[in-house]
Motif scaffolding. Structure first.
Motif, PDB file in Angstrom:
ATOM      1  N   SER A 191       0.845  -1.188   0.000  1.00  0.00           N
ATOM      2  CA  SER A 191       0.000   0.000   0.000  1.00  0.00           C
ATOM      3  C   SER A 191       0.881   1.237   0.000  1.00  0.00           C
ATOM      4  O   SER A 191       2.084   1.172   0.279  1.00  0.00           O
ATOM      5  N   LEU A 192       0.270   2.378  -0.292  1.00  0.00           N
ATOM      6  CA  LEU A 192       0.998   3.638  -0.241  1.00  0.00           C
ATOM      7  C   LEU A 192       1.443   3.961   1.184  1.00  0.00           C
ATOM      8  O   LEU A 192       2.493   4.569   1.398  1.00  0.00           O
ATOM      9  N   ALA A 193       0.641   3.549   2.168  1.00  0.00           N
ATOM     10  CA  ALA A 193       0.963   3.854   3.558  1.00  0.00           C
ATOM     11  C   ALA A 193       2.131   3.026   4.082  1.00  0.00           C
ATOM     12  O   ALA A 193       2.756   3.405   5.075  1.00  0.00           O
ATOM     13  N   ASN A 194       2.444   1.923   3.417  1.00  0.00           N
ATOM     14  CA  ASN A 194       3.485   1.027   3.910  1.00  0.00           C
ATOM     15  C   ASN A 194       4.824   1.225   3.221  1.00  0.00           C
ATOM     16  O   ASN A 194       5.681   0.336   3.232  1.00  0.00           O
ATOM     17  N   VAL A 195       4.994   2.382   2.579  1.00  0.00           N
ATOM     18  CA  VAL A 195       6.296   2.719   1.994  1.00  0.00           C
ATOM     19  C   VAL A 195       6.700   4.110   2.461  1.00  0.00           C
ATOM     20  O   VAL A 195       5.856   4.938   2.829  1.00  0.00           O
ATOM     21  N   LEU A 196       7.999   4.344   2.475  1.00  0.00           N
ATOM     22  CA  LEU A 196       8.542   5.685   2.626  1.00  0.00           C
ATOM     23  C   LEU A 196       9.249   6.039   1.329  1.00  0.00           C
ATOM     24  O   LEU A 196       9.822   5.173   0.663  1.00  0.00           O
ATOM     25  N   LEU A 197       9.215   7.311   0.979  1.00  0.00           N
ATOM     26  CA  LEU A 197       9.753   7.762  -0.297  1.00  0.00           C
ATOM     27  C   LEU A 197      10.935   8.687  -0.076  1.00  0.00           C
ATOM     28  O   LEU A 197      10.957   9.464   0.877  1.00  0.00           O
ATOM     29  N   LYS A 198      11.914   8.589  -0.975  1.00  0.00           N
ATOM     30  CA  LYS A 198      13.059   9.498  -0.934  1.00  0.00           C
ATOM     31  C   LYS A 198      13.147  10.201  -2.275  1.00  0.00           C
ATOM     32  O   LYS A 198      13.150   9.558  -3.329  1.00  0.00           O
ATOM     33  N   ARG A 199      13.223  11.535  -2.226  1.00  0.00           N
ATOM     34  CA  ARG A 199      13.398  12.341  -3.423  1.00  0.00           C
ATOM     35  C   ARG A 199      14.872  12.445  -3.741  1.00  0.00           C
ATOM     36  O   ARG A 199      15.674  12.804  -2.890  1.00  0.00           O
TER      37      ARG A 199
END
Length: 396
Positions: A152-160
């Motif tokens: 899910s989207l809630a179960n990831v962290l994103l790095k720019r």
């Protein structure tokens, strides 16, 4: 005071000074190590604590076995060099009201939850990159035999990084590790992903009135389509003639450009005269990481390695054009290291963040250069980016 068992990896704090005798939700006022970070929604209580400049996430789980299971799943991901948060340990707590457990992980610096893409000005350009990042992450997990079970989207962290996004797994409570996944397991994971993404986006619109680039069901479907295109490309078989061995090298290079390493190439007779079926067996998305380390000695994560390797390839193309001859990749790598990377790092007057290596710091400069160039409508150059970064974030 409840009985407690702390299982912590070497090299990290012992966390004995935390108030384990009470639920995480009641740590306020009794724990001076609590810090606030940008975060997304979570079905479980999560708090963040700081030790010597490093931030750790503590997640409380109602089952005494869940934290250990999730810890082992994260260890399995880390051992396969897949993008995830670093597992630190797990805690078993025996309380009068019932046993429970807590998972401890190292906070992923410079990361953001998906909701930040919809709430912060200027982030809309990252939406398409988010769909690509989630699809690519799921492909990588499936190639490694990892069934997520709650994508899910809630179960990831994103790095720019440099105008791109890299997705990291943070929640693997329902995951399991296999030698390889069946088509049915992959299909189930994709169905769960679509349902979760659709639900999360509906909630986001209802709660904040966020303006999505597409309807929620279209976004969920787009992520699946990206996944299926990438999966099919990686696993595609092609027919070649016995005198077309050069096509083997072309196929390997094509997969390498996608970032995937090829473990072996399987060739089989097809029954058609002079024809062979070729299938490249992909291992993981670590090609650029291995190449960068071999050429320069720089150890970097997959995403950072791809950025740096692309810089080397760009310099190589420029040198070949200027000199009107082919330049070996090793020569271009040496020129980049001595004329670009090291001079930029020497001029940089910025303190590295906890746990940050030189490659990550350099990628921060590349992202700043990308930001300045987009604002100016032209390439401002690395030297200008370093100067501006020093001015904004340098040590006094």
């Amino acid at each position: 005071m409840p009985a407690q068992e702390l299982h912590i990896r070497p090299g990290f704090p012992d966390f004995l000074d935390l108030p384990w005798d009470r639920p995480l939700g009641r740590w306020d006022g009794d724990c001076k190590r609590l810090v606030e970070v940008q975060r997304g929604p979570s079905r479980h209580e999560v708090r963040f604590v700081e030790y010597s400049g490093r931030i750790f996430a503590v997640k409380e789980l109602p089952d005494p076995r869940l934290a250990e299971r999730e810890y082992e799943n994260l260890r399995a991901l880390a051992e396969k060099k897949l993008p995830t948060v670093e597992p630190v340990g797990h805690v078993l707590l025996r309380r009068p009201e019932g046993d429970c457990s807590s998972l401890v992980t190292l906070y992923l610096e410079s990361s953001l939850p998906y909701r930040a893409l919809f709430s912060q000005p200027g982030m809309a350009r990252y939406w398409e990159r988010l769909w690509d990042a989630l699809a690519a992450l799921l492909v990588r997990l499936h190639l490694a035999g990892f069934y997520w079970g709650d994508c899910s989207l809630a179960n990831v962290l994103l790095k720019r990084q440099g105008g791109e996004l890299a997705a990291h797994v943070v929640d693997v409570e329902t995951s399991s590790v296999h030698e390889s996944l069946t088509d049915a397991q992959r299909e189930q994971d994709l169905s769960i992903m679509e349902e979760n993404v659709y639900g999360s986006l509906l909630d986001l619109v209802a709660e904040s009135g966020a303006k999505l680039p597409q309807p929620p069901d279209s976004i969920a479907r787009a992520i699946r389509e990206r996944y299926e295109r990438l999966w099919q490309e990686i696993n595609r078989e092609i027919l070649i003639s016995k005198d077309e061995r050069y096509k083997i090298h072309e196929r390997i290079e094509q997969l390498n450009r996608l970032g995937f390493s090829v473990d072996e190439v399987a060739l089989a007779e097809t029954g058609a005269q002079g024809k062979l079926s070729m299938r490249a067996l992909v291992t993981d998305q670590s090609y650029h990481r291995h190449q960068l380390h071999s050429l320069t000695g720089i150890a970097a994560g997959d995403h950072e390695a791809r950025q740096l390797f692309n810089e080397i390839q760009t310099l190589r193309a420029s040198l070949s054009r200027d000199m009107n001859r082919s330049i070996p990749l090793s020569s271009a790598a040496f020129r980049w290291l001595t004329e670009v990377f090291h001079p930029a790092m020497t001029k940089l007057n910025v303190q590295a963040r906890p746990g940050e290596d030189m490659a990550t710091l350099y990628c921060r400069i590349l992202e700043h250069k990308w930001y300045l160039s987009e604002k100016a409508g032209r390439d401002v150059g690395l030297e200008r980016a370093v100067e501006d970064y020093n001015r904004q974030f340098g040590k006094p």
